[in-house]
Motif scaffolding. Structure first.
Motif, PDB file in Angstrom:
ATOM      1  N   THR A 136      60.906  29.334  -7.911  1.00 23.62           N
ATOM      2  CA  THR A 136      59.682  29.903  -8.468  1.00 23.62           C
ATOM      3  C   THR A 136      58.812  30.430  -7.330  1.00 23.62           C
ATOM      4  O   THR A 136      58.780  29.852  -6.244  1.00 23.62           O
ATOM      5  CB  THR A 136      58.906  28.874  -9.318  1.00 23.62           C
ATOM      6  OG1 THR A 136      57.778  29.517  -9.911  1.00 23.62           O
ATOM      7  CG2 THR A 136      58.409  27.686  -8.505  1.00 23.62           C
ATOM      8  N   CYS A 196      56.704  33.858 -15.133  1.00 23.47           N
ATOM      9  CA  CYS A 196      57.807  34.221 -16.029  1.00 23.47           C
ATOM     10  C   CYS A 196      57.339  34.126 -17.482  1.00 23.47           C
ATOM     11  O   CYS A 196      56.683  33.158 -17.860  1.00 23.47           O
ATOM     12  CB  CYS A 196      58.979  33.274 -15.802  1.00 23.47           C
ATOM     13  SG  CYS A 196      60.475  33.882 -16.558  1.00 23.47           S
ATOM     14  N   PHE A 231      62.810  30.762 -17.895  1.00 23.86           N
ATOM     15  CA  PHE A 231      63.875  30.830 -16.885  1.00 23.86           C
ATOM     16  C   PHE A 231      63.699  29.780 -15.790  1.00 23.86           C
ATOM     17  O   PHE A 231      64.668  29.306 -15.218  1.00 23.86           O
ATOM     18  CB  PHE A 231      63.936  32.219 -16.236  1.00 23.86           C
ATOM     19  CG  PHE A 231      64.258  33.343 -17.181  1.00 23.86           C
ATOM     20  CD1 PHE A 231      64.754  33.093 -18.450  1.00 23.86           C
ATOM     21  CD2 PHE A 231      64.068  34.663 -16.794  1.00 23.86           C
ATOM     22  CE1 PHE A 231      65.055  34.127 -19.333  1.00 23.86           C
ATOM     23  CE2 PHE A 231      64.364  35.702 -17.658  1.00 23.86           C
ATOM     24  CZ  PHE A 231      64.845  35.447 -18.929  1.00 23.86           C
ATOM     25  N   VAL A 232      62.453  29.446 -15.492  1.00 20.25           N
ATOM     26  CA  VAL A 232      62.172  28.385 -14.511  1.00 20.25           C
ATOM     27  C   VAL A 232      61.930  27.079 -15.260  1.00 20.25           C
ATOM     28  O   VAL A 232      62.496  26.035 -14.924  1.00 20.25           O
ATOM     29  CB  VAL A 232      60.950  28.766 -13.650  1.00 20.25           C
ATOM     30  CG1 VAL A 232      60.544  27.602 -12.754  1.00 20.25           C
ATOM     31  CG2 VAL A 232      61.234  30.026 -12.829  1.00 20.25           C
ATOM     32  N   VAL A 250      58.498  28.630  -3.410  1.00 18.28           N
ATOM     33  CA  VAL A 250      58.295  29.327  -2.128  1.00 18.28           C
ATOM     34  C   VAL A 250      56.849  29.789  -1.971  1.00 18.28           C
ATOM     35  O   VAL A 250      56.556  30.590  -1.086  1.00 18.28           O
ATOM     36  CB  VAL A 250      59.259  30.537  -1.982  1.00 18.28           C
ATOM     37  CG1 VAL A 250      60.703  30.085  -2.027  1.00 18.28           C
ATOM     38  CG2 VAL A 250      58.989  31.608  -3.037  1.00 18.28           C
ATOM     39  N   ALA A 310      58.034  36.001   0.143  1.00 13.79           N
ATOM     40  CA  ALA A 310      58.198  35.997  -1.316  1.00 13.79           C
ATOM     41  C   ALA A 310      57.136  35.195  -2.062  1.00 13.79           C
ATOM     42  O   ALA A 310      56.921  35.395  -3.256  1.00 13.79           O
ATOM     43  CB  ALA A 310      59.580  35.463  -1.675  1.00 13.79           C
ATOM     44  N   TYR A 357      48.480  41.813 -12.578  1.00 16.22           N
ATOM     45  CA  TYR A 357      47.811  40.514 -12.575  1.00 16.22           C
ATOM     46  C   TYR A 357      47.917  39.892 -11.181  1.00 16.22           C
ATOM     47  O   TYR A 357      49.025  39.703 -10.663  1.00 16.22           O
ATOM     48  CB  TYR A 357      48.479  39.621 -13.621  1.00 16.22           C
ATOM     49  CG  TYR A 357      47.690  38.405 -13.958  1.00 16.22           C
ATOM     50  CD1 TYR A 357      46.439  38.525 -14.547  1.00 16.22           C
ATOM     51  CD2 TYR A 357      48.178  37.142 -13.699  1.00 16.22           C
ATOM     52  CE1 TYR A 357      45.695  37.406 -14.867  1.00 16.22           C
ATOM     53  CE2 TYR A 357      47.446  36.012 -14.017  1.00 16.22           C
ATOM     54  CZ  TYR A 357      46.197  36.158 -14.603  1.00 16.22           C
ATOM     55  OH  TYR A 357      45.468  35.041 -14.910  1.00 16.22           O
ATOM     56  N   GLY A 393      53.789  36.340  -8.641  1.00 20.93           N
ATOM     57  CA  GLY A 393      54.437  36.197  -7.338  1.00 20.93           C
ATOM     58  C   GLY A 393      55.312  37.406  -7.038  1.00 20.93           C
ATOM     59  O   GLY A 393      56.064  37.854  -7.910  1.00 20.93           O
ATOM     60  N   GLY A 411      59.342  36.984  -7.669  1.00 19.67           N
ATOM     61  CA  GLY A 411      60.001  37.194  -8.956  1.00 19.67           C
ATOM     62  C   GLY A 411      59.704  38.558  -9.551  1.00 19.67           C
ATOM     63  O   GLY A 411      60.323  38.963 -10.528  1.00 19.67           O
ATOM     64  N   HIS A 412      58.754  39.273  -8.977  1.00 14.38           N
ATOM     65  CA  HIS A 412      58.179  40.476  -9.602  1.00 14.38           C
ATOM     66  C   HIS A 412      58.929  41.755  -9.213  1.00 14.38           C
ATOM     67  O   HIS A 412      59.338  42.537 -10.081  1.00 14.38           O
ATOM     68  CB  HIS A 412      56.720  40.533  -9.137  1.00 14.38           C
ATOM     69  CG  HIS A 412      55.895  41.681  -9.598  1.00 14.38           C
ATOM     70  ND1 HIS A 412      55.719  42.006 -10.925  1.00 14.38           N
ATOM     71  CD2 HIS A 412      55.155  42.583  -8.895  1.00 14.38           C
ATOM     72  CE1 HIS A 412      54.904  43.056 -11.005  1.00 14.38           C
ATOM     73  NE2 HIS A 412      54.561  43.426  -9.792  1.00 14.38           N
ATOM     74  N   ALA A 422      58.822  46.329 -11.498  1.00  9.62           N
ATOM     75  CA  ALA A 422      57.399  46.120 -11.269  1.00  9.62           C
ATOM     76  C   ALA A 422      56.547  47.374 -11.434  1.00  9.62           C
ATOM     77  O   ALA A 422      56.571  48.257 -10.592  1.00  9.62           O
ATOM     78  CB  ALA A 422      57.148  45.491  -9.900  1.00  9.62           C
ATOM     79  N   PHE A 423      55.805  47.421 -12.524  1.00 15.64           N
ATOM     80  CA  PHE A 423      54.868  48.534 -12.710  1.00 15.64           C
ATOM     81  C   PHE A 423      53.447  48.003 -12.814  1.00 15.64           C
ATOM     82  O   PHE A 423      53.238  46.852 -13.203  1.00 15.64           O
ATOM     83  CB  PHE A 423      55.233  49.385 -13.930  1.00 15.64           C
ATOM     84  CG  PHE A 423      54.725  48.864 -15.247  1.00 15.64           C
ATOM     85  CD1 PHE A 423      55.429  47.905 -15.943  1.00 15.64           C
ATOM     86  CD2 PHE A 423      53.542  49.354 -15.792  1.00 15.64           C
ATOM     87  CE1 PHE A 423      54.961  47.429 -17.166  1.00 15.64           C
ATOM     88  CE2 PHE A 423      53.064  48.883 -17.016  1.00 15.64           C
ATOM     89  CZ  PHE A 423      53.781  47.913 -17.705  1.00 15.64           C
ATOM     90  N   GLY A 475      64.240  38.787 -11.522  1.00 17.75           N
ATOM     91  CA  GLY A 475      64.317  37.599 -10.658  1.00 17.75           C
ATOM     92  C   GLY A 475      65.418  36.655 -11.113  1.00 17.75           C
ATOM     93  O   GLY A 475      65.938  36.755 -12.225  1.00 17.75           O
ATOM     94  N   GLY A 476      65.756  35.721 -10.208  1.00 19.35           N
ATOM     95  CA  GLY A 476      66.661  34.639 -10.587  1.00 19.35           C
ATOM     96  C   GLY A 476      68.105  35.037 -10.783  1.00 19.35           C
ATOM     97  O   GLY A 476      68.802  34.430 -11.595  1.00 19.35           O
ATOM     98  N   ASN A 503      61.138  42.804 -16.500  1.00 22.19           N
ATOM     99  CA  ASN A 503      60.047  41.933 -16.045  1.00 22.19           C
ATOM    100  C   ASN A 503      59.287  41.324 -17.229  1.00 22.19           C
ATOM    101  O   ASN A 503      58.495  40.400 -17.041  1.00 22.19           O
ATOM    102  CB  ASN A 503      59.070  42.702 -15.150  1.00 22.19           C
ATOM    103  CG  ASN A 503      59.279  42.368 -13.687  1.00 22.19           C
ATOM    104  OD1 ASN A 503      60.143  41.570 -13.354  1.00 22.19           O
ATOM    105  ND2 ASN A 503      58.487  42.968 -12.814  1.00 22.19           N
ATOM    106  N   HIS A 504      59.495  41.881 -18.409  1.00 25.10           N
ATOM    107  CA  HIS A 504      58.939  41.282 -19.632  1.00 25.10           C
ATOM    108  C   HIS A 504      60.130  40.794 -20.462  1.00 25.10           C
ATOM    109  O   HIS A 504      60.397  41.310 -21.537  1.00 25.10           O
ATOM    110  CB  HIS A 504      58.141  42.311 -20.436  1.00 25.10           C
ATOM    111  CG  HIS A 504      56.939  42.838 -19.738  1.00 25.10           C
ATOM    112  ND1 HIS A 504      56.268  43.970 -20.151  1.00 25.10           N
ATOM    113  CD2 HIS A 504      56.270  42.398 -18.643  1.00 25.10           C
ATOM    114  CE1 HIS A 504      55.234  44.198 -19.347  1.00 25.10           C
ATOM    115  NE2 HIS A 504      55.210  43.264 -18.428  1.00 25.10           N
TER     116      HIS A 504
END
Ligand SMILES: Cc1cc2nc3c(=O)[nH]c(=O)nc-3n(C[C@H](O)[C@H](O)[C@H](O)COP(=O)(O)OP(=O)(O)OC[C@H]3O[C@@H](n4cnc5c(N)ncnc54)[C@H](O)[C@@H]3O)c2cc1C
Length: 503
Positions: free
Chosen positions: A59, A64, A68-69, A80, A99, A123, A127, A130-131, A136-137, A190-191, A447-448
């Motif tokens: 994470t 998320c 997932f986490v 991290v 990261a 926002y 992080g 993961g982003h 990432a927009f 991510g992940g 990402n969503h």
């Protein structure tokens, strides 16, 4: 400093990691957590977990939207978030971001250090670890594209077939033998392939070695606005006209060359139960911003009710970026549970879809106060990039749509999920309940993430979830998975699966 060892459940630092998740809908009870302060710490933690046969996840910012986490199957969480350094790296001629730096940390360091920006998300608490891997927009996407378009190189802790951790740096240089790993981390989410520990950012067309010019300049000022409609003033016809006007405006202004590319907006069609429809936006056009906002609001109000209670403000980029739209992002103590169902649209909603939206937003047989349909500006510079330049395949959308539900009391979960799932299914009834890429839809944004897309009861389109998220890029992502995570150590409900032996 000593490598932090396993932090057990009775240690307050354990709770801080497990509880930092944004979406309170999910929770985890790992055997222990690890607080990494360096790439070596991450490699040691990954190596231990693999040797012990414990399912491990990483994470960074905890934002998320799926579990997932926060997954009950997870036995080790590596956090991290103490790795936050942002610096100029003269070897790569790029800005390196650890990261654990959040979007807000990164915006601040870039703006204060060199007056530059990477178009990260909206926002500040997200992080970067993961982003960025999910494309990432953010607010500047129509002028600058996705954050992943600026990813120059990435450091990742992967796990070899024998189970040993390995630290790999992958760059976008065509001659780099690790280039495919870099590519995978520009849109797979991510992940997936390993733990990202550092990311380097540089514009693809940058020349020179000056940190102030290797990335875009930050906007000189930001003009924000907010306006609203009362549901009491809107009958079905007036609502339909408003949503149609918004769609027409979005189609007309979608191109990167549009004079309105510097205007980003979010139309929040809240449930009538809440009483209001709200539009917010931000312009970087400086002296021209007020005119842009006037034109936008006039277009929305044409032939229907005009927006009221307009508010407007001007501020510096950093002031805005560190606290954007405070009224929108304010969270109650203890946080919220949420379900977000995303779709990328290539065209405006049809009249049938607008009718569906009206039904779900006004129905009185659902008591789901936090329900809404949001539509955010997309397109512009995002669509100037060829689809396979990165793993973010959607380079033809004009709007990011989301059906959202949010609730505070866990007892309200079931009714909220019923409402939001039925709403989305009926919106996309013409393509099996999901936005299958084609003439009207570009798919959905990883990402969503929405695990429902992998549920055959909720996705009856015949198009698998990975086509909706990755389009033609999935087989390539599968090869990257097979090469870099042969033991499938890094996995979740929507992670890339290696090709089956017979594929
Ligand atoms: C309020 C809110 C606003 C958002 N706004 C935007 C937006 O404007 N634009 C946008 O693109 N997205 C947005 N998102 C989505 C966000 O980008 C993703 O949820 C992102 O994955 C969050 O990253 P994180 O590190 O904060 O989350 P985490 O919950 O820590 O991780 C999310 C996923 O990434 C993995 N991961 C985390 N760190 C690493 C790492 N170091 N290496 C490899 N994998 C890692 C995790 O294992 C998990 O699978 C928003 C989410 C929220 C909740």
């Amino acid at each position: 400093m000593a490598i932090p060892d396993r932090v057990p459940p009775d240690d307050p630092r354990y709770r801080a990691v497990v509880d930092k998740r944004f979406n309170k809908r999910f929770s985890a009870t790992p055997d222990y957590v690890r607080l990494a302060r360096s790439t070596d710490d991450v490699a040691a933690a990954v190596g231990d977990a693999v040797r012990e046969g414990r399912r491990v996840v990483v994470t960074s910012g905890g934002h998320c939207l799926e579990g997932f986490v926060s997954d009950p199957e997870v036995k080790v969480i590596i956090d991290v978030s103490a790795m936050k350094r942002v610096a100029f790296d003269a070897e790569q001629d790029a800005v390196v971001v650890e990261a654990g730096a959040t979007v807000g940390d990164t915006f601040r360091a870039l703006a204060e250090g060199w007056g530059v920006v990477v178009p990260l998300g909206e926002y500040p608490g997200i992080g970067t670890g993961g982003h960025v891997a999910g494309g990432a927009f953010g607010f500047l996407c129509r002028q600058l594209g996705l954050a992943a378009d600026y990813l120059h190189a990435v450091e990742v802790v992967t796990v070899k077939a024998a189970g040993d951790p390995e630290v790999v740096v992958a760059t976008r240089a065509p001659s780099d033998p690790n280039r495919e790993l870099w590519w995978g981390l520009t849109g797979a989410g991510g992940g997936n392939f390993g733990v990202v520990t550092r990311q380097w950012f540089r514009s693809p067309d940058a020349a020179g070695r000056d940190p102030a010019t290797v990335l875009p300049r930050a906007p000189r000022s930001m003009t924000t606005f907010r306006a609203e409609w009362s549901w009491a003033e809107l009958d079905r016809a007036a609502f339909a006209r408003l949503v149609r006007n918004h769609g027409a405006w979005s189609e007309k202004t979608a191109a990167a060359e549009s004079p309105y590319a510097s205007l980003w907006t979010l139309l929040a069609l809240h449930r009538a139960q809440l009483g209001k429809i709200v539009v917010r936006g931000v312009s970087t056009a400086g002296d021209g911003a007020v005119r842009q906002i006037d034109d936008f609001l006039a277009a929305l109000g044409e032939g229907t009710v005009a927006a009221g209670n307009r508010e407007q403000a001007q501020m510096s980029w950093l002031q805005f970026a560190l606290d954007p739209f405070p009224d929108m992002f304010a969270m109650p103590p203890g946080g919220v549970s949420t379900k977000v169902k995303d779709a990328l649209l290539r065209r405006r909603l049809t009249d049938r879809q607008i009718d569906v939206a009206h039904d779900y937003l006004t129905s009185t047989d659902h008591d789901v106060m936090g329900g809404m349909l949001g539509m955010a500006s997309y397109g512009g510079a995002i669509n100037s990039v060829v689809p396979d330049a990165t793993a973010s395949a959607q380079r033809d959308a004009i709007l990011d749509l989301a059906c959202n539900a949010g609730w505070l009391d866990p007892r309200d979960e079931a009714k909220n999920l019923v409402w939001v799932r039925a709403f989305y299914r009926d919106l996309f009834a013409d393509s099996g309940g999901v936005p299958v890429p084609g003439d009207r839809y570009a798919g959905a944004f990883i990402n969503h993430p929405d695990a429902d897309l992998a549920d055959p009861a909720l996705n009856t389109s015949g198009a698998p979830w990975h086509t909706v998220y990755f389009r033609d890029g999935y087989p390539r992502l599968q090869r990257i998975k097979a090469r870099w995570d042969p033991r499938d150590v890094f996995r979740h409900a929507l992670s890339i699966r290696a090709p089956a032996a017979d594929e």
